[in-house]
Design a protein around this motif. Structure first.
Motif, PDB file in Angstrom:
ATOM      1  N   ALA A 142       0.823  -1.210   0.000  1.00  0.00           N
ATOM      2  CA  ALA A 142       0.000   0.000   0.000  1.00  0.00           C
ATOM      3  C   ALA A 142       0.858   1.262   0.000  1.00  0.00           C
ATOM      4  O   ALA A 142       0.589   2.214  -0.742  1.00  0.00           O
ATOM      5  CB  ALA A 142      -0.929  -0.013   1.206  1.00  0.00           C
ATOM      6  N   LEU A 143       1.905   1.280   0.812  1.00  0.00           N
ATOM      7  CA  LEU A 143       2.714   2.493   0.943  1.00  0.00           C
ATOM      8  C   LEU A 143       3.510   2.810  -0.314  1.00  0.00           C
ATOM      9  O   LEU A 143       3.753   3.978  -0.614  1.00  0.00           O
ATOM     10  CB  LEU A 143       3.660   2.364   2.131  1.00  0.00           C
ATOM     11  N   ARG A 144       3.939   1.791  -1.050  1.00  0.00           N
ATOM     12  CA  ARG A 144       4.704   2.064  -2.267  1.00  0.00           C
ATOM     13  C   ARG A 144       3.919   2.938  -3.231  1.00  0.00           C
ATOM     14  O   ARG A 144       4.484   3.767  -3.943  1.00  0.00           O
ATOM     15  CB  ARG A 144       5.104   0.754  -2.940  1.00  0.00           C
ATOM     16  N   THR A 145       2.599   2.748  -3.245  1.00  0.00           N
ATOM     17  CA  THR A 145       1.761   3.568  -4.128  1.00  0.00           C
ATOM     18  C   THR A 145       1.336   4.862  -3.455  1.00  0.00           C
ATOM     19  O   THR A 145       1.509   5.953  -4.001  1.00  0.00           O
ATOM     20  CB  THR A 145       0.515   2.774  -4.553  1.00  0.00           C
ATOM     21  N   VAL A 146       0.785   4.776  -2.262  1.00  0.00           N
ATOM     22  CA  VAL A 146       0.198   5.947  -1.625  1.00  0.00           C
ATOM     23  C   VAL A 146       1.265   6.967  -1.243  1.00  0.00           C
ATOM     24  O   VAL A 146       1.115   8.166  -1.501  1.00  0.00           O
ATOM     25  CB  VAL A 146      -0.638   5.541  -0.403  1.00  0.00           C
ATOM     26  N   ARG A 176      -2.879  14.378  -8.279  1.00  0.00           N
ATOM     27  CA  ARG A 176      -3.299  12.979  -8.250  1.00  0.00           C
ATOM     28  C   ARG A 176      -3.493  12.582  -6.805  1.00  0.00           C
ATOM     29  O   ARG A 176      -2.981  13.236  -5.888  1.00  0.00           O
ATOM     30  CB  ARG A 176      -2.254  12.094  -8.918  1.00  0.00           C
ATOM     31  N   MET A 177      -4.210  11.503  -6.609  1.00  0.00           N
ATOM     32  CA  MET A 177      -4.445  10.988  -5.264  1.00  0.00           C
ATOM     33  C   MET A 177      -4.497   9.476  -5.338  1.00  0.00           C
ATOM     34  O   MET A 177      -5.007   8.903  -6.306  1.00  0.00           O
ATOM     35  CB  MET A 177      -5.752  11.538  -4.688  1.00  0.00           C
ATOM     36  N   ALA A 178      -3.947   8.822  -4.319  1.00  0.00           N
ATOM     37  CA  ALA A 178      -4.042   7.373  -4.209  1.00  0.00           C
ATOM     38  C   ALA A 178      -4.588   7.014  -2.834  1.00  0.00           C
ATOM     39  O   ALA A 178      -4.247   7.653  -1.836  1.00  0.00           O
ATOM     40  CB  ALA A 178      -2.677   6.715  -4.421  1.00  0.00           C
ATOM     41  N   THR A 179      -5.436   6.006  -2.813  1.00  0.00           N
ATOM     42  CA  THR A 179      -5.954   5.491  -1.550  1.00  0.00           C
ATOM     43  C   THR A 179      -5.710   3.987  -1.507  1.00  0.00           C
ATOM     44  O   THR A 179      -5.595   3.329  -2.545  1.00  0.00           O
ATOM     45  CB  THR A 179      -7.460   5.766  -1.389  1.00  0.00           C
ATOM     46  N   ALA A 180      -5.621   3.455  -0.311  1.00  0.00           N
ATOM     47  CA  ALA A 180      -5.476   2.008  -0.139  1.00  0.00           C
ATOM     48  C   ALA A 180      -6.125   1.618   1.171  1.00  0.00           C
ATOM     49  O   ALA A 180      -6.144   2.393   2.130  1.00  0.00           O
ATOM     50  CB  ALA A 180      -4.004   1.595  -0.150  1.00  0.00           C
ATOM     51  N   SER A 181      -6.653   0.420   1.205  1.00  0.00           N
ATOM     52  CA  SER A 181      -7.187  -0.128   2.448  1.00  0.00           C
ATOM     53  C   SER A 181      -6.654  -1.539   2.609  1.00  0.00           C
ATOM     54  O   SER A 181      -6.469  -2.263   1.625  1.00  0.00           O
ATOM     55  CB  SER A 181      -8.720  -0.121   2.446  1.00  0.00           C
ATOM     56  N   LEU A 182      -6.388  -1.936   3.849  1.00  0.00           N
ATOM     57  CA  LEU A 182      -5.861  -3.255   4.134  1.00  0.00           C
ATOM     58  C   LEU A 182      -6.292  -3.684   5.527  1.00  0.00           C
ATOM     59  O   LEU A 182      -6.595  -2.845   6.384  1.00  0.00           O
ATOM     60  CB  LEU A 182      -4.339  -3.269   4.027  1.00  0.00           C
ATOM     61  N   THR A 199     -10.500  -2.620  12.327  1.00  0.00           N
ATOM     62  CA  THR A 199     -10.372  -3.769  11.435  1.00  0.00           C
ATOM     63  C   THR A 199      -9.780  -3.413  10.085  1.00  0.00           C
ATOM     64  O   THR A 199      -9.318  -4.291   9.360  1.00  0.00           O
ATOM     65  CB  THR A 199     -11.747  -4.432  11.200  1.00  0.00           C
ATOM     66  N   LEU A 200      -9.799  -2.132   9.728  1.00  0.00           N
ATOM     67  CA  LEU A 200      -9.337  -1.713   8.413  1.00  0.00           C
ATOM     68  C   LEU A 200      -8.454  -0.477   8.549  1.00  0.00           C
ATOM     69  O   LEU A 200      -8.805   0.477   9.251  1.00  0.00           O
ATOM     70  CB  LEU A 200     -10.533  -1.401   7.509  1.00  0.00           C
ATOM     71  N   LEU A 201      -7.307  -0.513   7.881  1.00  0.00           N
ATOM     72  CA  LEU A 201      -6.411   0.638   7.823  1.00  0.00           C
ATOM     73  C   LEU A 201      -6.559   1.291   6.456  1.00  0.00           C
ATOM     74  O   LEU A 201      -6.402   0.625   5.428  1.00  0.00           O
ATOM     75  CB  LEU A 201      -4.959   0.205   8.033  1.00  0.00           C
ATOM     76  N   ARG A 202      -6.873   2.573   6.444  1.00  0.00           N
ATOM     77  CA  ARG A 202      -7.039   3.320   5.197  1.00  0.00           C
ATOM     78  C   ARG A 202      -5.920   4.348   5.069  1.00  0.00           C
ATOM     79  O   ARG A 202      -5.622   5.072   6.018  1.00  0.00           O
ATOM     80  CB  ARG A 202      -8.405   4.014   5.160  1.00  0.00           C
ATOM     81  N   LEU A 203      -5.338   4.415   3.883  1.00  0.00           N
ATOM     82  CA  LEU A 203      -4.246   5.336   3.600  1.00  0.00           C
ATOM     83  C   LEU A 203      -4.655   6.258   2.457  1.00  0.00           C
ATOM     84  O   LEU A 203      -5.271   5.821   1.484  1.00  0.00           O
ATOM     85  CB  LEU A 203      -2.979   4.583   3.204  1.00  0.00           C
ATOM     86  N   GLY A 256       7.965   5.833   3.283  1.00  0.00           N
ATOM     87  CA  GLY A 256       8.620   5.190   2.150  1.00  0.00           C
ATOM     88  C   GLY A 256       9.774   4.306   2.588  1.00  0.00           C
ATOM     89  O   GLY A 256       9.961   3.198   2.058  1.00  0.00           O
ATOM     90  N   GLU A 257      10.558   4.762   3.561  1.00  0.00           N
ATOM     91  CA  GLU A 257      11.644   3.934   4.093  1.00  0.00           C
ATOM     92  C   GLU A 257      11.090   2.761   4.887  1.00  0.00           C
ATOM     93  O   GLU A 257      11.620   1.651   4.828  1.00  0.00           O
ATOM     94  CB  GLU A 257      12.570   4.776   4.975  1.00  0.00           C
ATOM     95  N   LEU A 258      10.023   3.001   5.634  1.00  0.00           N
ATOM     96  CA  LEU A 258       9.396   1.926   6.399  1.00  0.00           C
ATOM     97  C   LEU A 258       8.957   0.798   5.470  1.00  0.00           C
ATOM     98  O   LEU A 258       9.117  -0.385   5.781  1.00  0.00           O
ATOM     99  CB  LEU A 258       8.207   2.477   7.188  1.00  0.00           C
ATOM    100  N   ALA A 259       8.411   1.154   4.303  1.00  0.00           N
ATOM    101  CA  ALA A 259       7.950   0.154   3.341  1.00  0.00           C
ATOM    102  C   ALA A 259       9.093  -0.733   2.868  1.00  0.00           C
ATOM    103  O   ALA A 259       8.898  -1.914   2.560  1.00  0.00           O
ATOM    104  CB  ALA A 259       7.286   0.836   2.152  1.00  0.00           C
TER     105      ALA A 259
END
Length: 364
Positions: free
Chosen positions: A136-140, A174-180, A163-167, A198-201
């Motif tokens: 998720a982080l690589r994109t968002v 542009r905008m990117a979203t992700a849920s996991l 239960t769900l993490l939203r980024l 980005g480093e954490l990813a």
């Protein structure tokens, strides 16, 4: 301080700590790494008053103690060594890095001017799988702005509901979203600097524990803990983007479309803008440049709705397609200059949506 450690393990730990620290410092002492040797091993810590990191490494402490040394030179020295074991020992005003036949000496920095290791970690409020989070982080995080003149766009909004993490990330164009999936004990909503995420990813493994405190966010895995000051991000939300006016929907192979975009991109103008024209059962990509010429390519697609011809910047369109390599994607095209919505037809556990703004075609 005097200790012996496995060279590869210590090099990895030092490199990881250095990468998690901020790349720029207002004071030279903040570029230092605290080394704390005890009978339990070695702890490495850094703190630039906004970002703090700590991790541990196995070591045999011959003499316990704490020193502050320049982080980057230490990391580069350890990485260059080929000996299986290395000894770190304080010699006067220097920290000597010793291996058989060689000695490297780093200056000791003034510990009294350093903010210290930082506050200890708070109890985690959530746990997520490191691989899913990295996906998720690589994109968002990649969509966040790199320009510090607008700091509110340099972060990723992270919202957990148990239960769900939203980024969410955006640079205004542009905008990117992700849920996991996540396992949480308390809700949270923070805007975290994208550079750190980005480093954490790249570095995190196993299970990542997420921590929150007033005006701070932290993440930990294994013996690593990193925390940072948060930004003001209540405004950053996909709800701000209109998505109710989609009048054309495409289903297309992401890889085939991306390959065509790269080829047509060779024939675009200095702004890198191409036109995407929708027809029956296909799309037509076209670009033109007074110097290199012009190009047109047709790509098969399932088309529903109207017919339209939006234009996109090649780089942004490729970024939007990259998370979906090997998948079939849906492109929801809205009329005018409204965002096009890119998503996987069959998303997995990590559900990514990318919003890319059209551009005005050259000459229009």
């Amino acid at each position: 301080m005097d200790l012996t450690a496995d060279t590869a393990a210590l090099a990895d730990a030092t490199a990881e700590a250095t990468r998690l620290l901020a790349p720029r410092y207002t004071e030279p002492v903040l570029a230092g790494l605290l080394l704390h040797a005890t009978a339990d091993g070695l702890t490495l810590a850094g703190n630039d008053r906004e970002r703090a990191v700590s991790l541990s490494c196995a070591a045999i402490a011959h003499t316990e103690g704490t020193v502050l040394v320049p982080a980057k030179p230490l990391a580069e020295t350890l990485r260059a060594l080929e000996d299986p074991a290395v000894r770190l020992v304080v010699e006067g005003s220097q920290l000597a890095v010793r291996v058989p036949g060689a000695r490297f000496a780093l200056p000791l920095l003034d510990r009294d001017l350093h903010p210290g290791a930082g506050a200890p970690a708070t109890d985690p409020v959530a746990e997520v799988d490191a691989i899913a989070l990295a996906t998720a982080l690589r994109t968002v995080a990649g969509t966040a702005a790199k320009d510090d003149s607008l700091p509110m766009f340099t972060g990723v909004r992270m919202h957990g509901d148990g239960t769900l993490l939203r980024l969410v990330g955006s640079d205004r164009y542009r905008m990117a979203t992700a849920s996991l999936p996540m396992r949480g004990t308390a809700p949270f909503d923070v805007l975290v600097p994208a550079g750190l995420l980005g480093e954490l990813a790249k570095l995190a493994g196993g299970t990542v524990r997420l921590h929150t405190a007033p005006n701070r966010f932290g993440a930990s895995w294994g013996s690593v803990h990193v925390s940072t000051a948060v930004l003001d991000g209540g405004f950053l939300s996909p709800d701000a983007i209109q998505t109710s006016t989609v009048d054309t929907t495409l289903r297309i192979d992401a890889g085939a479309l991306a390959a065509a975009v790269r080829r047509i991109g060779l024939y675009t103008d200095a702004g890198g803008v191409l036109e995407l024209a929708v027809a029956d059962g296909e799309i037509r990509l076209s670009g033109a440049n007074q110097r290199s010429g012009e190009a047109t390519e047709h790509v098969k697609a399932d088309v529903s709705g109207g017919r339209t011809s939006p234009s996109f910047q090649v780089r942004y369109l490729l970024d939007a397609l990259r998370p979906f390599t090997g998948q079939e994607v849906s492109l929801g095209i809205q009329p005018g200059m409204r965002a096009t919505i890119v998503s996987a037809v069959d998303p997995g556990d990590v559900n990514i949506t990318y919003y890319v703004m059209p551009m005005r075609a050259p000459g229009r």
